[in-house]
Design a protein around this motif. Structure first.
Motif, short mmCIF file in Angstrom:
data_model
loop_
_atom_site.label_atom_id
_atom_site.label_comp_id
_atom_site.label_asym_id
_atom_site.label_seq_id
_atom_site.Cartn_x
_atom_site.Cartn_y
_atom_site.Cartn_z
N PHE A 1 64.97 29.30 51.25
CA PHE A 1 63.77 28.47 51.42
C PHE A 1 63.60 27.53 50.22
O PHE A 1 63.34 26.34 50.38
CB PHE A 1 62.52 29.35 51.54
N GLY A 2 63.71 28.12 49.03
CA GLY A 2 63.52 27.32 47.80
C GLY A 2 64.52 26.17 47.74
O GLY A 2 64.15 25.03 47.43
N GLY B 1 63.62 23.47 50.07
CA GLY B 1 62.53 22.67 49.50
C GLY B 1 63.06 21.63 48.53
O GLY B 1 62.66 20.46 48.56
N LEU C 1 53.12 19.84 38.70
CA LEU C 1 53.60 21.23 38.75
C LEU C 1 53.38 21.91 37.40
O LEU C 1 52.80 23.00 37.32
CB LEU C 1 55.08 21.26 39.12
N VAL D 1 50.15 24.84 35.83
CA VAL D 1 50.43 26.10 35.12
C VAL D 1 49.80 26.06 33.73
O VAL D 1 49.14 27.02 33.30
CB VAL D 1 51.96 26.32 34.99
N HIS E 1 46.08 26.44 33.84
CA HIS E 1 45.65 27.82 34.07
C HIS E 1 45.95 28.72 32.86
O HIS E 1 45.06 29.35 32.31
CB HIS E 1 46.30 28.43 35.31
N LEU F 1 43.08 32.67 41.98
CA LEU F 1 42.55 32.79 40.61
C LEU F 1 42.44 34.27 40.21
O LEU F 1 42.79 34.64 39.09
CB LEU F 1 41.20 32.09 40.51
N LEU G 1 45.91 35.80 39.65
CA LEU G 1 46.47 35.44 38.35
C LEU G 1 45.74 36.17 37.22
O LEU G 1 46.35 36.63 36.26
CB LEU G 1 46.39 33.91 38.15
N GLY H 1 57.27 31.73 37.28
CA GLY H 1 56.83 30.41 36.85
C GLY H 1 56.88 29.41 38.00
O GLY H 1 55.93 28.65 38.23
N VAL I 1 54.02 30.31 40.52
CA VAL I 1 52.68 29.93 40.06
C VAL I 1 52.52 28.41 40.10
O VAL I 1 51.52 27.88 40.60
CB VAL I 1 52.40 30.49 38.65
N ALA I 2 53.54 27.71 39.60
CA ALA I 2 53.47 26.24 39.59
C ALA I 2 53.33 25.70 41.01
O ALA I 2 52.48 24.85 41.29
CB ALA I 2 54.71 25.66 38.92
N ALA I 3 54.15 26.21 41.92
CA ALA I 3 54.12 25.71 43.30
C ALA I 3 52.81 26.07 43.98
O ALA I 3 52.24 25.26 44.72
CB ALA I 3 55.31 26.26 44.09
N ILE J 1 49.79 26.64 42.60
CA ILE J 1 48.69 25.80 42.08
C ILE J 1 48.85 24.37 42.60
O ILE J 1 47.89 23.73 43.01
CB ILE J 1 48.66 25.84 40.54
N PHE J 2 50.08 23.90 42.63
CA PHE J 2 50.35 22.54 43.11
C PHE J 2 49.89 22.36 44.56
O PHE J 2 49.24 21.37 44.91
CB PHE J 2 51.85 22.25 43.02
N VAL K 1 59.36 25.59 48.57
CA VAL K 1 59.64 26.21 47.27
C VAL K 1 58.64 27.35 47.03
O VAL K 1 59.03 28.44 46.60
CB VAL K 1 59.54 25.15 46.14
N ALA L 1 59.74 31.16 46.63
CA ALA L 1 59.46 31.92 45.40
C ALA L 1 58.61 33.14 45.72
O ALA L 1 58.75 34.19 45.09
CB ALA L 1 58.75 31.02 44.38
#
Lengths: 139, 388
Positions: free
Chosen positions: A15-16, A19, A38, A42, A45, B89, B92, B121, B124-126, B128-129, B158, B162
């Protein structure tokens, strides 16, 4: 279990990669912009929202009497996560000046009312618990 | 005075043990994580569905039935995304101490540690995005250079990838966490909230996030959803996504000399708005359902597209290209597949809720069809061409 985990891992990797493949014709400008969002999310947060929350917890633990801490923490959880969820309409950004069917509600006022309601409910719950539980143990 | 050494700095960085909230731990994380995983799964599937509805692949022809389908899938997509914000939230928050775990000593474990951290990583990035870009898109705020539609799709793959890797890595911990009681062990360090209280809190927050916004697609909650982007109001009791001015259609659409062009192969025909109004009219109640997650039913009156193309001798199941007068925007042309043309509810509408269309709703005439994303319900139509 091993088989399930192995399948999940492989499917996830597939999947990744799919993408990433979908991004193959993005221009460098688009990729930089995407990368900024992206990484920025992070960073926002992990380096701002989370430490500030921890810090508030530490401060609250010093200031608030023991029995009210739990109520205060849950009230903060609800208030803070809702505020983040509504940050898009609260930001004052977006919409179009010639279209008043988008974003024309009094969001700021609603947020003030929401904040006041959560605070009032938390205060009431904390007060009633104090009465039921009697005076604090430590004296 | 000497400069601080690496060890001195390391001592100052908190360790996982320094975080004392008793409500954290696998029992909490596994439960919130499961809810979040389900929410992301719903968003992923409804999101893919939306891409299919935009351009239906040959192996999955999407037709006009049921008329409310896109309204439900896309409303669910956006509502679930909003309800995920408190879940993400709190998820996390529940694992934040693990961010400060020191790397393991053994070489082999170090490599695994780096891989695991990298996968988290990315996740979390994906995650939040996806929530951020979605939340901003529904208020039409685009502070970025990328294409929202394509990037939100690519990062979704992605994110879900993940997520699957993360579940694979954590499966034993998840099972143990879900098996463990929500009731706390004897509180040792702190008198903060219990696990149960945190789980209830995040449930309430997530539910409120949903109820306070979902009125933009669920009519009976219109008044309650004070944080919804739309309240369902607008000219002729229907919201507008793009005004005539924003689409650059005002001048052409208000020209009294307007004629609609009909084309099929060698035959063509022009009709004024009055002539269109004299053709047999049909009235249907159909929703406008926007990708931004709002939808609303309305009563439309106009000429069935199949009746119009019959005037130039085209059969009912033909594919029709719709061209708009708008000079700006990516959806100036749309394609009505044969399945939609074949449905008598697919109209070239002249009236909305009993009045002639207002300029912002597509005057002099617009397309309205059952089960189509709003942006394909082309407004300010100037030409219908039957593909031969």
């Amino acid at each position: 279990m091993r088989l399930v985990r192995g399948l999940l891992l492989l499917t996830g990797l597939g999947f990744g990669l799919w993408g990433v493949w979908l991004m193959r014709d993005f221009t460098s400008e688009q990729l930089v912009s995407m990368g900024t969002f992206l990484a920025g999310g992070v960073l926002l947060h992990d380096a701002v929202i989370a430490p500030v929350t921890v810090l508030l917890g530490v401060v609250a633990a010093r200031l608030l009497p023991g029995r009210t801490r739990s109520v205060a923490a849950i009230a903060f959880l609800v208030w803070a996560t809702l505020t983040v969820a509504f940050v898009n309409v609260l930001s004052g950004q977006g919409g179009k000046p010639d279209n008043d069917t988008v974003l024309h509600r009094p969001y700021g006022l609603s947020w003030v009312v929401m904040t006041a309601l959560i605070a009032a409910i938390a205060a009431t719950v904390a007060y009633r618990r104090r009465r039921i539980a009697g005076p604090p143990r430590s004296r | 005075m000497r400069l601080p050494r690496v060890e001195d700095i390391e001592k100052r960085i908190p360790r996982p043990e320094d975080f004392t909230a008793r409500s954290r731990g696998p029992a909490t994380t596994a439960r919130v994580g499961t809810a979040l995983g389900i929410a992301f799964g719903i968003c992923f599937l409804t999101g893919l569905w939306s891409h299919f509805q935009y351009s239906s692949p040959g192996w999955l022809p999407i037709g006009p039935n049921p008329a409310w389908l896109y309204r439900v899938t896309q409303g669910t997509h956006v509502a679930t995304g909003i309800a995920s914000v408190p879940l993400l939230l709190v998820k996390l928050w529940s694992v934040y101490p693990r961010f400060f775990l020191r790397p393991p000593k053994a070489r082999r474990d170090q490599l695994l540690d780096v891989l695991e951290r990298a996968s988290i990583g990315v996740l979390v990035a994906a995650a939040i995005f996806q929530l951020t870009s979605g939340l901003l898109n529904i208020v039409q705020w685009y502070p970025w250079e990328f294409s929202f539609r394509r990037t939100h799709e690519a990062v979704a793959w992605v994110a879900i990838g993940a997520l699957l890797v993360h579940i694979a890595v954590k499966l034993p911990v998840i099972r143990e966490g879900l098996g463990a009681s929500v009731e706390d062990e004897t509180p040792v360090h702190s008198d903060g909230p219990s696990r149960r209280a945190v789980l209830r809190g995040v449930t309430v927050a997530s539910g409120l996030a949903l109820v306070l916004t979902v009125g933009q697609t669920v009519p009976f909650l219109r008044k309650v959803s004070v944080f919804g982007v739309r309240d369902g109001g607008g000219p002729q009791d229907l919201p507008v996504n793009r005004t005539a001015r924003a689409a650059g259609a005002t001048r052409a659409a208000s020209d009294p000399a307007f004629v609609l062009q009909l084309k099929a192969g060698g035959r063509s025909m022009s009709l004024t708005r009055d002539e269109l109004a004299k053709l047999p009219q049909r009235t249907h109640r159909l929703p406008i359902a926007c990708v931004e997650g709002w939808s609303r039913n309305a009563v439309w009156t106009g000429v069935a597209v199949q009746d119009l193309i019959a005037l130039v001798g085209a059969p009912s199941g033909s594919t029709v290209i719709v061209r708009s007068m708008q000079t700006r925007g990516a959806f100036r042309t749309s394609e009505l597949p044969g399945d939609f043309v074949d449905d008598p509810r697919t109209l070239l509408a002249l009236e909305l809720n009993g009045e002639p269309l207002s300029l912002d709703h597509g005057y002099p005439c617009r397309i309205i069809a059952p089960n189509r994303p709003g942006v394909l319900q082309t407004k300010w139509v100037r030409e219908l061409e039957v593909r031969t």
